[in-house]
Design a protein around this motif. Structure first.
Motif, PDB file in Angstrom:
ATOM      1  N   GLU A  83       8.839  10.714 -10.987  1.00  0.00           N
ATOM      2  CA  GLU A  83       8.551  10.598  -9.552  1.00  0.00           C
ATOM      3  C   GLU A  83       7.452   9.573  -9.300  1.00  0.00           C
ATOM      4  O   GLU A  83       7.546   8.765  -8.353  1.00  0.00           O
ATOM      5  N   LEU A  86       9.036   6.220  -9.537  1.00  0.00           N
ATOM      6  CA  LEU A  86       9.794   5.907  -8.331  1.00  0.00           C
ATOM      7  C   LEU A  86       8.860   5.504  -7.197  1.00  0.00           C
ATOM      8  O   LEU A  86       9.149   4.567  -6.439  1.00  0.00           O
ATOM      9  N   GLN A  87       7.727   6.180  -7.085  1.00  0.00           N
ATOM     10  CA  GLN A  87       6.770   5.826  -6.047  1.00  0.00           C
ATOM     11  C   GLN A  87       6.126   4.467  -6.320  1.00  0.00           C
ATOM     12  O   GLN A  87       5.838   3.711  -5.378  1.00  0.00           O
ATOM     13  N   TYR A  90       8.650   2.164  -4.953  1.00  0.00           N
ATOM     14  CA  TYR A  90       8.869   2.305  -3.517  1.00  0.00           C
ATOM     15  C   TYR A  90       7.688   1.781  -2.705  1.00  0.00           C
ATOM     16  O   TYR A  90       7.877   1.173  -1.650  1.00  0.00           O
ATOM     17  N   ASP A 110      18.159   7.092  -8.588  1.00  0.00           N
ATOM     18  CA  ASP A 110      16.911   7.167  -7.828  1.00  0.00           C
ATOM     19  C   ASP A 110      16.088   5.892  -7.991  1.00  0.00           C
ATOM     20  O   ASP A 110      15.410   5.459  -7.047  1.00  0.00           O
ATOM     21  N   ALA A 114      14.929   3.560  -4.819  1.00  0.00           N
ATOM     22  CA  ALA A 114      13.513   3.330  -4.548  1.00  0.00           C
ATOM     23  C   ALA A 114      13.198   1.869  -4.281  1.00  0.00           C
ATOM     24  O   ALA A 114      12.086   1.552  -3.842  1.00  0.00           O
ATOM     25  N   GLY A 138      13.552  12.456  -5.361  1.00  0.00           N
ATOM     26  CA  GLY A 138      13.949  11.316  -4.546  1.00  0.00           C
ATOM     27  C   GLY A 138      14.750  11.653  -3.306  1.00  0.00           C
ATOM     28  O   GLY A 138      15.313  10.752  -2.668  1.00  0.00           O
ATOM     29  N   ARG A 141      13.717   9.889   0.055  1.00  0.00           N
ATOM     30  CA  ARG A 141      14.028   8.464   0.031  1.00  0.00           C
ATOM     31  C   ARG A 141      15.525   8.232   0.194  1.00  0.00           C
ATOM     32  O   ARG A 141      15.942   7.295   0.882  1.00  0.00           O
ATOM     33  N   ASP A 213       6.282  14.166  -1.458  1.00  0.00           N
ATOM     34  CA  ASP A 213       7.445  14.049  -2.347  1.00  0.00           C
ATOM     35  C   ASP A 213       7.134  14.623  -3.721  1.00  0.00           C
ATOM     36  O   ASP A 213       7.970  15.312  -4.321  1.00  0.00           O
TER      37      ASP A 213
END
Length: 253
Positions: A83, A86-87, A90, A110, A114, A138, A141, A213
């Protein structure tokens, strides 16, 4: 062999996942290598970050090959690190582009979702199976991209082919892989016209959602029995694949 390959061309920084023998599945080590590469791209002053994968697919998702050696706590930690990866994509203060090909699954899908732009090769597909073992990864998103359709994608567990993904905004464009360089060059020209600080502010408009998230994911995987649920999922996937191969005329195991 390096887990990621990096390159630089003008204002464009590239990261290529390099576990082709494992479908670029996200091992703990690959996640950390990607986080390091993303931070290095940000520090380098690049304006665009291109993410791609070597081999038959962009990314096959969470690496389950070490599942027998894992426990609930170690699996939870790995999901939380994904996660954060992914952030990092993003909310990166640069324009991120995923170049997608093959059958992309789970955390690999994911990763694509992102990114700011998602270019897919024909016959690509994306699937989000994590909810089958309780991982809410995710989801916000994905809903931001495709709206209420996200519920069907997650709950019905269908693989979304490139044409449908384009129709619902899960990807932005379908293009042959030999067209990708020209597309990135065009994007570089467009982004270069935007002041760096303004572009960074746009990319980080909703950064306040990040902690929420992470909290939703942590709550979803905190239920005891995560490893068992993932083992059951893995066995079900192998059974489905064994059933599908003869039906589709595919030879292999």
């Amino acid at each position: 062999m390096a887990l990621v390959e990096t390159w630089r061309n003008g204002a464009v920084a590239g990261i290529r996942m390099n576990r082709p023998d494992r479908a670029n599945a996200l091992s703990a080590e690959l996640v950390e290598a990607l986080l390091t590469a993303i931070n290095e791209a940000i520090d380098s002053g690049a304006r665009i970050l291109v993410l791609s994968g070597n081999g038959a697919t962009f990314c096959g998702g969470f690496d389950l090959s070490t599942l027998e050696q894992e426990n609930d706590a170690s699996l939870m930690y790995r999901f939380l690190r994904i996660e954060l990866l992914l952030q990092a994509l993003y909310y990166a203060p640069l324009y991120t582009v995923a170049l997608v090909h093959g059958a992309v699954s789970g955390a690999g899908a994911d990763l694509a979702a992102a990114c700011s732009r998602r270019i897919a090769a024909p016959r690509s597909s994306l699937r989000f199976p994590g909810i089958r073992f309780g991982a809410v990864l995710g989801t916000r998103r994905l809903m931001a991209l495709v709206g209420a359709k996200a519920r069907a994608i997650l709950l019905e567990q269908e693989r979304v082919d490139a044409e449908e993904a384009l129709r619902i905004n899960l990807i932005d464009r379908i293009a042959q892989q030999d067209e990708w360089d020209a597309i990135v060059e065009s994007l570089e020209c467009s982004i270069a016209a935007v002041p760096t600080e303004s572009a960074s502010q746009v990319m980080q408009l909703d950064i306040a959602h990040g902690d929420r998230d992470l909290g939703l994911l942590a709550r979803s995987i905190a239920e005891p029995g995560l490893k068992q649920r993932m083992q059951e999922y893995w066995l079900a996937m192998k059974a489905e694949r064994a059933e599908r191969l003869p039906r589709e005329g595919i030879v292999g195991s």
